[in-house]
Design an enzyme around this catalytic site. Sequence first.
Site, mmCIF file in Angstrom:
data_model
loop_
_atom_site.group_PDB
_atom_site.id
_atom_site.type_symbol
_atom_site.label_atom_id
_atom_site.label_comp_id
_atom_site.label_asym_id
_atom_site.label_seq_id
_atom_site.Cartn_x
_atom_site.Cartn_y
_atom_site.Cartn_z
ATOM 1 C CG ASP A 14 -1.883 -1.187 1.204
ATOM 2 O OD1 ASP A 14 -2.228 -1.659 0.110
ATOM 3 O OD2 ASP A 14 -2.246 -1.650 2.297
ATOM 4 N N GLY A 41 -4.576 -4.190 -3.811
ATOM 5 C CA GLY A 41 -5.565 -3.143 -4.044
ATOM 6 C C GLY A 41 -4.803 -1.898 -4.418
ATOM 7 C CG HIS A 42 -2.131 -1.880 -6.963
ATOM 8 N ND1 HIS A 42 -1.277 -2.464 -7.854
ATOM 9 C CD2 HIS A 42 -1.826 -2.418 -5.748
ATOM 10 C CE1 HIS A 42 -0.482 -3.317 -7.211
ATOM 11 N NE2 HIS A 42 -0.814 -3.313 -5.932
ATOM 12 C CD GLN A 225 0.682 -8.782 -2.692
ATOM 13 O OE1 GLN A 225 1.369 -9.420 -3.476
ATOM 14 N NE2 GLN A 225 -0.574 -8.501 -2.978
#
Length: 429
Positions: A14, A41-42, A225
């Site tokens: 993140d 989750g980008h 990640q």
Amino acid sequence: MSKNIAVIGIQWGDEGKGKIVDFLSEKADVVVRFQGGNNAGHTVVVNGKTTKLHLIPSGILHEHCINIIGNGVVLSPSALLEEIIELEKHNIAPRGRLYISQNCPLILPYHITLDQTREKAKGSSAIGTTGRGIGPAYEDKVARRAIRAVDLFDENNFAEKLKTVLDYYNFILTQFYHADPVDYPKTFDETMRLAEELKPLIVNTTEKLHEFYRAQKKIMFEGAQGTMLDIDHGTYPFVTSSNTTAGGISTGAGFGPRYVEEIMGISKAYTTRVGAGPFPTELLGKDGDSLRQKGAEFGATTGRPRRCGWFDAPVVRYAAMLNSLTGLCITKLDVLDGMKTIKICTHYEYRGKKLEIPSTDLNTFAACKPIYEEWPGWDKPTAGLQDYDRLPQAAKNYLKRLEKLVGVPIQIISTGPARTDTVVLKQQF
Ligand code: GDP
Ligand code: IMO
Ligand code: MG
């Protein structure tokens, strides 16, 4: 000017990889994911519109970009199709410029069930996975029983493989965990339905990538990640199940290490982590809450609050070494706007010894105490700035200190979530 570049997370994920990959994609021809799955989750913000990508590379918002999901990615057909449809609703057309490796191991419903069942059974010792079936899917790959994307082309062969693997999973689910089994006909029918949609996208991506390479295309590799979640080099067992470090590019895309010219490490101006495991610079209580609120630190995949803390130089120094970084990108500088003072962890103290980098022995790492320096904050905002000269002197001093501690030059500074909130010190393409 370099041709091929990697963008790698160098903390616990993140770091803002999606934003930076999208930003750099303007000048790239091809963007490649090489590991992880839809645990990622980008977030990409363009003209006030937010897009969250989990599997599709963050080059997709640029119409000219080809996007590749390499063999190192574990692929959930349902998650991928959902993401494609969501993009199409917003007038972005992935089909025709998105390729999936035929070698991708598939994530099917039984992986998700086992991941979640196992986490539940672990109770307080749970890893805090994203529950997307990532671990079990990589286990199948290494155990040589994975069903791969290419298997979707032969229905009979798929039916047989699914039967064998589901028997195995259902035995574990029912006999070891006393949980419900996963239904064979439902899994078969649903996967075959998804296969019809996905088959046109499945190709030999290694061959394609090398065609692009030979044609001198500009290729960018997008990490998912972060380095501290690497299966080999991270805070094992509180890690993900893939090699998140730059070495993963070679195996996860079939692209030799000599071909990647620049490796940019992405780090926040502070540190966050989702899930369990040691985190030496973590801020608990009010200080942690305030950083979380200011940085909007809630997971892009699971919505979980992220644990927040000060910048940890040993972590980033370790990442610089493991990934052979050529440059740094520091994101979320604006989140520190208005703080009176800011701490930087320069080293750890462990049993009277000063450590430069984290120990991979979990107990040693958990016992490390951060050694802090305190730096003056800045009262003029950096939010949205695009020009280095306009940064307050104290912010420049802070960044210079990070650069010195890590030993890698800062090439990009991010001052907000939007594509345009970016200061470029060195052009990448
Ligand atoms: P990724 O997984 O590395 O792509 O990062 P995430 O998208 O999960 O998390 C980063 C979050 O920070 C997202 O909500 C981004 O929109 C946001 N973000 C990225 N860069 C900046 C920045 O420089 N400043 C601020 N305030 N937010 C940022
Ligand atoms: P991006 O690409 C942050 C964490 C989970 C958990 C551990 C294992 O957005 O940076 P998994 O589901 O992979 O088996 O979970 O890894 N994790 C992430 N943390 N960002 C991510 O991806 C993550 N993907 C997995 O929270 O601690
Ligand atoms: Mg993320």
